[in-house]
Write an enzyme that holds these catalytic residues in place. Structure first.
Site, mmCIF file in Angstrom:
data_model
loop_
_atom_site.group_PDB
_atom_site.id
_atom_site.type_symbol
_atom_site.label_atom_id
_atom_site.label_comp_id
_atom_site.label_asym_id
_atom_site.label_seq_id
_atom_site.Cartn_x
_atom_site.Cartn_y
_atom_site.Cartn_z
ATOM 1 C CB SER A 9 28.521 38.254 49.019
ATOM 2 O OG SER A 9 28.375 38.113 47.425
ATOM 3 C CG HIS A 34 29.718 42.162 49.448
ATOM 4 N ND1 HIS A 34 30.367 43.415 50.517
ATOM 5 C CD2 HIS A 34 30.622 41.589 48.954
ATOM 6 C CE1 HIS A 34 31.217 43.246 49.515
ATOM 7 N NE2 HIS A 34 31.622 42.480 49.025
ATOM 8 C CG ASP A 36 31.664 40.283 45.905
ATOM 9 O OD1 ASP A 36 31.918 41.172 45.946
ATOM 10 O OD2 ASP A 36 30.882 39.434 46.039
ATOM 11 C CG MET A 38 33.947 41.343 39.879
ATOM 12 S SD MET A 38 34.282 39.242 40.483
ATOM 13 C CE MET A 38 33.701 39.095 41.984
ATOM 14 C CG HIS A 68 34.477 44.737 47.442
ATOM 15 N ND1 HIS A 68 34.384 43.333 47.318
ATOM 16 C CD2 HIS A 68 35.189 44.906 46.855
ATOM 17 C CE1 HIS A 68 35.768 42.968 47.460
ATOM 18 N NE2 HIS A 68 36.419 44.330 46.735
ATOM 19 C CG MET A 70 36.555 43.518 43.695
ATOM 20 S SD MET A 70 35.937 41.965 43.850
ATOM 21 C CE MET A 70 34.494 41.990 43.908
ATOM 22 C CG MET A 139 39.753 41.985 49.458
ATOM 23 S SD MET A 139 38.319 41.004 49.085
ATOM 24 C CE MET A 139 38.035 39.898 47.949
ATOM 25 N N GLY A 144 37.750 38.298 42.829
ATOM 26 C CA GLY A 144 37.582 37.483 41.635
ATOM 27 C C GLY A 144 36.644 36.655 41.814
ATOM 28 N N GLY A 146 33.614 33.271 43.638
ATOM 29 C CA GLY A 146 33.001 33.402 45.289
ATOM 30 C C GLY A 146 33.269 31.866 45.387
ATOM 31 N N GLY A 147 33.829 30.958 46.638
ATOM 32 C CA GLY A 147 34.613 29.802 47.217
ATOM 33 C C GLY A 147 35.051 29.951 46.777
ATOM 34 C CG ASP A 177 34.356 39.883 50.146
ATOM 35 O OD1 ASP A 177 33.702 38.790 49.895
ATOM 36 O OD2 ASP A 177 34.116 40.782 49.413
ATOM 37 N N GLY A 178 36.056 37.009 51.355
ATOM 38 C CA GLY A 178 36.559 35.509 50.594
ATOM 39 C C GLY A 178 36.163 34.088 51.724
ATOM 40 N N GLY A 199 29.098 34.897 50.407
ATOM 41 C CA GLY A 199 28.580 34.046 49.691
ATOM 42 C C GLY A 199 27.899 32.580 49.865
#
Ligand code: DX5
Ligand code: ZN
Length: 218
Positions: A9, A34, A36, A38, A68, A70, A139, A144, A146-147, A177-178, A199
């Protein structure tokens, strides 16, 4: 069952040098990146827009852009992301819009279509759309940021989508993912996931070839 794919990601890449981060992925021979997207509404954060994808394409990236969305209103952005170079557009089930029309618009652009669901959303919500997509994104964190920590309470949902896939003979990928790293990917894989977004763990891995090899061996 599909071969496992590791999908880094870009959210965890170097935002001052995104082209270099994408090249790191390509040099490892990994086919997908990937992205993301947002909007500060559907999720409480902002990231990239279509211009970022277009710039990565101009920079020469030929990776499969696993995008992706969001977004509270993703249907308003299908044209711009498709024209910017997205390969797949994955939209969430939670916001209210005409999902069937959105999948038709995505495919009319020649893009692949995916559907995503948040940890609190039951699998039944996406069931009507299984035949309209070729990827389900389960998910494994609240989207919203990473980490975050992987949520193992979503594993039964992965297993449910896997059951539908085999009972109905659907050619779907199941993406997680996540909070994904080699350890958390294991139970996802055993329950049917085959597409692993990573990510933080990917960009922090000191030995990326070994990290990629561990996912290939899942
Ligand atoms: C979260 C995003 C993820 C994120 C994953 O909202 O959808 O793709 O980049 O990041 P890590 O792997 O750090 O949990
Ligand atoms: Zn994502």
């Amino acid at each position: 069952m599909h071969d496992p794919i590791l999908v880094p990601s870009l959210l965890a890449g170097d935002h001052a040098a995104l082209g270099a981060s994408a090249s790191t992925v390509a040099r490892l021979g990994l086919p997908w990146l990937h992205l993301d997207i947002m909007d500060g509404h559907f999720v409480p954060n902002l990231s990239f827009g279509p211009e970022t994808l277009a710039a990565l394409r101009r920079d020469g990236s030929t990776l499969f852009f696993d995008t992706h969305l969001m977004l509270a209103q993703p249907h308003l952005f299908i044209d711009s992301f498709a024209k910017a170079g997205a390969s797949r557009l994955t939209i969430h089930i939670e916001p209210a819009f005409d999902h069937a029309a959105a999948f038709r618009a995505i495919r009319a652009h020649g893009c692949r279509a995916g559907i995503a669901l948040n940890p609190g959303t039951p699998a039944a919500a996406i069931e009507p759309f299984l035949a309209a997509v070729d990827l389900v994104l389960v998910m494994t964190v609240q989207p919203g940021f990473g980490g975050q920590h992987f949520r193992d309470d979503v594993i039964p949902k992965i297993a449910q989508v896997d059951r539908w896939r085999s009972e109905r003979g659907l050619d779907l990928r199941i993406e997680v993912d996540g909070g994904i790293d080699v350890a958390t990917a294991g139970p996802c894989r055993r329950n049917g996931a085959d597409t692993f977004v990573a990510g933080t763990s990917f960009f922090a891995a000191p030995d990326k070839p070994a990290f990629a090899a561990a996912f290939a061996a899942l």
